[in-house]
Design an enzyme around this catalytic site. Structure first.
Site, mmCIF file in Angstrom:
data_model
loop_
_atom_site.group_PDB
_atom_site.id
_atom_site.type_symbol
_atom_site.label_atom_id
_atom_site.label_comp_id
_atom_site.label_asym_id
_atom_site.label_seq_id
_atom_site.Cartn_x
_atom_site.Cartn_y
_atom_site.Cartn_z
ATOM 1 N N GLY A 60 35.088 -15.806 169.974
ATOM 2 C CA GLY A 60 34.966 -16.340 171.331
ATOM 3 C C GLY A 60 33.665 -15.844 171.927
ATOM 4 N N GLY A 61 33.775 -15.090 173.024
ATOM 5 C CA GLY A 61 32.577 -14.588 173.678
ATOM 6 C C GLY A 61 31.770 -15.711 174.304
ATOM 7 N N HIS A 62 32.478 -16.707 174.850
ATOM 8 C CA HIS A 62 31.800 -17.833 175.469
ATOM 9 C C HIS A 62 32.768 -18.556 176.411
ATOM 10 C CE1 HIS A 62 33.699 -19.682 171.886
ATOM 11 N NE2 HIS A 62 33.913 -20.704 172.713
ATOM 12 N N ALA A 63 32.231 -19.515 177.147
ATOM 13 C CA ALA A 63 33.014 -20.414 177.992
ATOM 14 C C ALA A 63 32.519 -21.827 177.744
ATOM 15 C CB ALA A 63 32.858 -20.054 179.465
ATOM 16 N N ARG A 108 36.332 -16.786 177.352
ATOM 17 C CA ARG A 108 37.388 -16.334 176.461
ATOM 18 C C ARG A 108 36.837 -15.374 175.423
ATOM 19 N NH1 ARG A 108 37.842 -21.834 175.368
ATOM 20 N NH2 ARG A 108 37.406 -21.810 177.563
#
Length: 147
Positions: A60-63, A108
């Site tokens: 994840g580590g993104h939107a 997330r």
């Protein structure tokens, strides 16, 4: 059993929520069903899954600007932390009968994968790099703009 550590919905555009998937069980086993708009709440355009993850891996580590997703622990378990710039929540998904809906404009982070984890993701759009926020500060700036 999938459980939230907080009761506050996260997601100002479309709040995140746990979804109980349709299940059919008999003496042969169980089948869990996701039928596009009925269970997921959006038309499914892409399906992918994370598996064979090295110990300590985070994903994840993104939107996403517009993408909607449904996360399911198809096998094993993992933790998903979500943040809409104002509220945060953490969920442990480890039951294939429960999915977590995550709408647009929600950061997330996935972690704490069990060695056998398979994270199934149903997405409302095909992959589009332009839909991603990969920088948390840029995401926070945009989601906290006055409407």
């Amino acid at each position: 059993m999938a459980a939230s550590t907080t009761g506050t919905p996260v997601g100002r555009v479309k709040p995140s929520r746990l979804i109980q998937l349709e299940q059919h069980r008999n003496e042969h086993g169980c089948i869990s069903v996701v039928e596009s708009e009925w269970a997921a709440g959006f038309p499914i355009q892409r399906v992918y899954f994370l598996h064979d993850l090295a110990p300590g891996t985070s994903r994840g580590g993104h939107a996403h600007r517009a993408l909607e997703q449904l996360f399911v622990a198809a096998h094993g378990g993992f933790t998903i932390r979500i943040d809409d710039g104002f509220r945060q929540a953490e969920y442990r998904l480890d039951d294939p009968s429960t999915g977590l809906y995550v709408g647009p404009m929600v950061w997330r982070d996935l972690s704490d994968f069990t060695p056998d984890a398979v994270c199934l993701v149903l997405a409302s759009q095909h992959y589009q790099e332009a839909d991603y926020y990969r920088d948390h500060a840029h995401f926070l700036r945009d989601c906290r703009r006055p409407e």
